[in-house]
Write a protein that holds these residues in place. Structure first.
Motif, short mmCIF file in Angstrom:
data_model
loop_
_atom_site.label_atom_id
_atom_site.label_comp_id
_atom_site.label_asym_id
_atom_site.label_seq_id
_atom_site.Cartn_x
_atom_site.Cartn_y
_atom_site.Cartn_z
N ALA A 125 19.28 59.71 52.79
CA ALA A 125 19.15 58.50 51.98
C ALA A 125 17.78 57.84 52.10
CB ALA A 125 20.24 57.51 52.36
N PHE A 126 17.10 57.99 53.24
CA PHE A 126 15.83 57.29 53.44
C PHE A 126 15.08 57.87 54.64
CE2 PHE A 126 19.27 55.03 55.58
CZ PHE A 126 18.79 54.87 56.86
N PHE A 127 13.79 57.47 54.76
CA PHE A 127 12.94 57.88 55.86
C PHE A 127 12.57 56.66 56.69
CE2 PHE A 127 8.55 58.29 57.53
CZ PHE A 127 8.76 59.33 58.42
N GLN A 128 12.58 56.81 58.03
CA GLN A 128 12.18 55.72 58.90
C GLN A 128 11.13 56.18 59.90
OE1 GLN A 128 15.91 52.70 59.24
NE2 GLN A 128 15.59 54.07 60.93
N PRO A 129 9.97 55.54 59.92
CA PRO A 129 8.97 55.88 60.95
C PRO A 129 9.47 55.49 62.34
CG PRO A 129 7.97 54.67 59.11
CD PRO A 129 9.45 54.58 58.94
N LYS A 130 8.85 56.11 63.33
CA LYS A 130 9.17 55.84 64.73
C LYS A 130 9.19 54.33 65.02
CE LYS A 130 7.06 58.51 67.64
NZ LYS A 130 6.05 59.12 68.55
N PHE A 131 10.19 53.90 65.74
CA PHE A 131 10.38 52.52 66.18
C PHE A 131 10.68 51.52 65.05
CE2 PHE A 131 7.88 54.16 69.88
CZ PHE A 131 8.92 54.09 70.79
N THR A 132 10.99 52.04 63.85
CA THR A 132 11.52 51.13 62.83
C THR A 132 12.81 50.52 63.37
OG1 THR A 132 10.62 52.44 61.01
CG2 THR A 132 12.44 50.95 60.49
N PRO A 133 12.93 49.21 63.41
CA PRO A 133 14.12 48.62 64.02
C PRO A 133 15.37 48.85 63.19
CG PRO A 133 12.78 46.91 63.01
CD PRO A 133 11.98 48.18 62.94
N THR A 134 16.48 49.05 63.87
CA THR A 134 17.77 49.25 63.20
C THR A 134 18.81 48.29 63.75
OG1 THR A 134 18.73 50.85 64.75
CG2 THR A 134 17.22 51.72 63.06
N VAL A 135 19.80 48.02 62.93
CA VAL A 135 20.89 47.14 63.37
C VAL A 135 21.67 47.77 64.51
CG1 VAL A 135 22.48 48.04 61.60
CG2 VAL A 135 22.86 45.77 62.57
N VAL A 136 21.76 49.10 64.51
CA VAL A 136 22.55 49.78 65.54
C VAL A 136 21.87 49.66 66.90
CG1 VAL A 136 23.50 51.99 66.29
CG2 VAL A 136 23.56 51.37 63.86
#
Length: 384
Positions: A125-136
């Motif tokens: 669904a999407f790409f996240q760079p390293k250390f992109t904050p997540t709710v989890v």
């Protein structure tokens, strides 16, 4: 149980809580230093290759062991539970060391404290760079810091966790339904509607409310719980999310959902979702665990047998208050898991598939989760 845990604990402490992750393949030089890393399709395939291979490709392709912030959070909660049982100064030292390390790994530039993973991550669904904050990651870590505050009374831990509620409310995207209820996105970079992710955000708001008594935290948490409960199927189950390729039903995300709903209703005193919780718990217990003690991954398939599933069973039952009534199930599942998924070296395997076992010692997915689960097992067993 104690012997198994001590072997795991010794392994994790020897590794200084560093290790590989099922999803860390994009840390490879192939991705970081060549044009192949610019391709979404190649990134997705590369992650799946590393995740699915029974052979550890990471040393060959330059993926080093590292600290995973969420994994450190799980270890922190585990040591808090151990210290609660026995005021061992060594456990207190670990609590403070881990808490300060976690705080140093915050991702900057957002409304409040937040954390991501130590690798780039390509999902469908999407790409996240390293250390992109997540709710989890942020929720698990913040809960651990609240536990550390309870053990130490160090206000830095409390203030950091309270700050994280601002990240949840201000930086995550919200998807609304026709009633004005909503769920949180996984990260600030996406708009996906993953039910356990939204509920984890609601859980953190509920936990922070216990310390701040800010009514709007529970108001927002209720909207998320309402949104997700309306997505529950009549048999008590939930799919993973709303996208066409998120329609599976699995064990440990169901456990997350139940735990989060229970935390909200306990903190708030709101009984509106008791029926949703009850049918969800009945479905969970009746669907995902065999008489032999195997934890199924999916509702319709035993394989792959994933270490996360038995770990979450212990945590779900401990946090939802029915550990004692389900102790026979817990012991059956934990004994099977120890006998079939623990290496003689102390670490736990990632997955058992139908024809082979993935025995790579993943620090977050396997070791921190089993450490976390054991700690709740010991607390609950002693309190019986």
């Amino acid at each position: 149980m104690s012997e198994s845990f001590e072997k795991l604990k010794a392994y994790c402490e020897k590794e200084n809580f560093k290790g590989w992750d099922p999803y860390d393949g994009l840390n490879s030089w192939i991705i970081q230093k060549t044009v192949l890393g610019k391709s979404r399709v190649f990134r997705l395939a590369w992650i799946q290759l590393f995740k699915r291979s029974p052979i550890n490709l990471r040393p060959l392709f330059g993926v080093e062991k590292d600290y995973n912030p969420k994994g450190l959070g799980l270890f922190l909660t585990g040591y808090c539970n151990l210290y609660r049982l026995e005021k061992n100064p060594a456990h207190l030292e670990k609590i403070n060391t881990l808490a300060h390390h976690i705080i140093s790994l915050q991702t900057k530039g957002y409304s409040g404290a937040c954390w991501g993973y130590n690798f780039d991550w390509q999902a469908r669904a999407f790409f996240q760079p390293k250390f992109t904050p997540t709710v989890v990651a942020t929720t698990f870590i913040s809960e651990a810091l609240l536990e550390a505050y309870e053990m130490t009374q160090n206000k830095l831990y409390l203030e950091t966790a309270i700050s994280a509620s601002k990240f949840i409310l201000n930086d995550l995207n919200k998807s609304y339904d026709d009633d004005g209820d909503f769920t949180f996105s996984y990260s600030p970079l996406d708009h996906t509607q993953v039910y356990n992710a939204g509920l984890l955000g609601a859980k953190l708001l509920s936990l922070v409310y216990k310390y701040t008594q800010e009514a709007h935290l529970l108001d927002e948490a209720k909207k998320v719980v309402s949104y997700v409960c309306k997505k529950q199927y009549h048999n008590g189950s939930w799919s993973y999310g709303t996208l066409p390729f998120h329609q599976w039903i699995d064990s440990f995300h169901t456990g997350y959902n139940l735990e989060c709903i229970h935390v909200y209703r306990t903190v708030s005193g709101d009984t509106s979702y008791d029926e949703h919780f009850d049918i969800g718990m009945t479905y969970y217990l009746n669907t995902f665990f065999t008489d032999e003690g195997i934890s199924k991954y999916y509702n319709n398939s035993i394989f792959p047998i994933d270490i996360h599933a038995p770990a979450q069973l212990i945590v779900t039952l401990a946090k939802c208050g029915n550990f004692t009534s389900q102790k026979a199930l817990v012991d059956r599942v934990l004994n099977w898991t120890i006998n079939n998924m623990q290496s003689p070296k102390g670490y736990f395997y990632y997955q058992k598939k139908k024809h082979f076992t993935s025995g790579i010692p993943y620090i977050r997915w396997a070791q921190s989760w089993m450490f976390y689960a054991f700690s709740y097992y010991f607390v609950e067993s002693k309190e019986q």
